[in-house]
Design an enzyme around this catalytic site. Structure first.
Site, PDB file in Angstrom:
ATOM      1  CB  VAL A 177      -0.679  -0.055   1.219  1.00 17.88           C
ATOM      2  CG1 VAL A 177      -1.522  -0.641   0.805  1.00 17.88           C
ATOM      3  CG2 VAL A 177      -0.133   0.261   2.596  1.00 17.88           C
ATOM      4  CD  GLU A 178       3.825   2.633   4.001  1.00 23.99           C
ATOM      5  OE1 GLU A 178       4.680   3.360   4.496  1.00 23.99           O
ATOM      6  OE2 GLU A 178       3.579   1.503   4.770  1.00 23.99           O
ATOM      7  CG  MET A 179       7.617   3.654  -1.608  1.00 23.84           C
ATOM      8  SD  MET A 179       8.826   4.508  -0.561  1.00 23.84           S
ATOM      9  CE  MET A 179       9.556   5.194  -1.945  1.00 23.84           C
TER      10      MET A 179
END
Lengths: 357, 357
Positions: free
Chosen positions: A131-133
């Site tokens: 859900v980030e990078m």
């Protein structure tokens, strides 16, 4: 009698002699140094810091080439993103509020649940979190090794290593840069160093209250927090909108029942710059956050003037923000893996919110 | 005879006397000045430039507080985002590739279809486009006026105006900053100023070919492009993957049949830094882009050595990148409209790709 009780805290605050107040503060808190500290794990050399700065600002470390460390820990905005919880790959919302990177080198551990011992371990989290990078160590290594400008700099920053442009050194370089992101010279720091006039009377009153009421039982040390774990709701659990039931905090790290809803005490350094507050990011108003802390942690319904007073002190915790020249990033080549912006099945939010703040 | 024809272009290139080549180049191209130019619409005062820089880096200009001008026109990456087409609010994909902001002040008009006469008109596009920053002039004005640090700076940048923190001045300040984003001193600029040794023999051969083959019929002037409109596919239309049928270019601006698939000639300044290429962003390899231009615009199937030669020249168009200190942005207040990250029904891609590059 009633009147006397109501007045007691303020009287006590006022009653402390100026010298006594400073001595009490100096025993509990430490100023931010003017130079970056040594870190246990990796030397903070100029080569590593400069490389780490480049990597910190490079969105090509994300799968989409859209998200850099600075996206969520924006050095133009107090080291945060001012979002309730961060937006990542595919506009997915993470489960926790992004803590500031500023002064994070002084925290005893990283993430809201302290699951990373240091900043280099922390850095590996968002790089890989779906859900980030949403990247992988293998793909990152391929990216770094196909950008000659990076290969050269890794060689200089990690001399005598056969294959320096690797995932571990990526995290070490970012850690070295982050260790320089400190904010010395706040009014409170100058006060702690002996300058009686660095705080106004209102700020001193707030400092006295902060110690008397017990805020400093958890928020102390160099970061005025960041060095211990406590349950959110020692005295009274806040509502589920502020303390969502699903996020059990440090329990997911230690699997120990007594760690349910236990979180790392956040630093209060530069706190006015970093709303919204709490791991859930549900409170935008600092006054409300102080009130919630009063009832939840201290069992004290703070009065409006008391809250104002504490907030006045908190405003004195804003230090000199790091001045950063934007790096000019090296060009990629035809062998560099191209960005993937699509949200694939593996790009869904993992259970337990692993890999997030 | 066949052999003679094949050799002609290179022979011609080699045959030009050194002096003649420089004179021909000087007649067609102009160097980037070392100082920002005057702009017609607004004075480039230091106050406006500094304010514009802050606004350029401020994600709070977007509805989500996630996207700043720098997100898609990243000054660490040649003023682009290195995406086929930009990602905006709700991870929506825009219809066209983001052109570089660097040297854009020298373009005759802005956007791929030239629908904005200047940079201040351009700046208003992405701020409002639903697939980009998805904001409104009213909300932006409310945001700016509830951030005291901005109100003060607007007063100084636009003195004697009763209500300076408004949408028009926001765009003017961004324009003033963008006018400073120029990249002087490329090898080709030094050559144009008379330094015969600034280009290698290979680069000079590429320059000669670039002029002989007719590339410079469209790509000329200070930006080696940016100053005219031509159909993509003058001689031969490229495939739909490179020239999508739906995007009719300048036709949507002028509603004139002859403007179908007409686009503004992009600048070739810093071109090696700004893949992928074309308005569709479908070509990552500069050699392939040159080959496509050969067949589509010139009706010439360039040989591999010719393409290499032109690319060598294009590599000499990279100038000094602007060195920017990241601004420290002023804190918002409790009256500032909070971020909205949700993608609402109005947050869908508009037909015709309006409001995009």
């Amino acid at each position: 009698m009633k009147r006397l009780i109501l007045c007691l805290p303020l009287m006590a605050g006022n009653a402390w002699a100026a010298e006594e107040l400073m001595q009490k503060a100096q025993a509990l808190f430490k100023p931010i140094p003017t130079e970056p500290p040594d870190i246990r794990s990796t030397p903070v050399t100029p080569e590593r810091v400069e490389l780490g700065k480049m990597l910190y600002f490079d969105p090509r470390l994300s799968r989409s080439w859209m998200i850099s460390c600075n996206s969520c820990h924006n050095l133009a905005l107090g080291g945060v993103d001012l979002e309730q919880t961060s937006i990542g790959h595919g506009w997915q919302k993470g489960p926790r509020n992004a803590p500031t990177v500023l002064n994070s080198v002084f925290n005893a551990a990283q993430f809201w649940d302290g699951r990373a011992a240091d900043l280099q371990t922390q850095a590996k989290g968002p790089l890989q979190a779906s859900v980030e990078m949403n990247n992988t160590p293998e793909r990152l290594q391929e990216t770094l090794n196909t950008i000659p400008g990076y290969v050269d700099r890794f060689k200089k920053a990690f001399p005598n290593e056969p294959d320096p442009a690797n995932f571990d050194n990526l995290a070490k370089a970012i850690e070295a840069f982050e260790a320089t992101l400190i904010t010395p010279n706040s009014p409170f720091d100058r006060y702690l160093k002996g300058d009686e006039k660095a705080l106004s009377d209102a700020e001193k009153k707030g400092l006295a209250l902060f110690m008397e009421k017990g805020c400093s039982n958890c928020h102390n040390g160099i970061n005025i927090g960041g060095n211990g774990y406590f349950p959110f709701g020692v005295v009274e659990k806040p509502g589920a909108e502020i303390l969502p039931e699903k996020d059990k905090g440090r329990f997911t790290v230690t699997n120990t029942a007594s760690d349910e809803y236990v979180f790392k005490v956040p630093s209060l350094r530069n706190i006015v710059l970093t709303p919204p507050y709490f791991h859930s990011g549900q409170v935008w108003d600092l006054k409300q956050a102080v009130a919630v802390m009063g009832t939840a942690q201290l069992g004290a319904k703070l009065t409006d003037p008391e809250i104002d007073s504490v907030v006045a002190f908190l405003r004195a915790l804003t230090g000199d923000q790091p001045r950063i020249e934007l790096p000019i990033l090296p060009a990629h080549t035809k062998d560099t893996p191209l960005p993937i912006v699509e949200v694939t099945p593996e790009g869904t939010v993992k259970p337990e919110g692993k890999g997030n703040h």
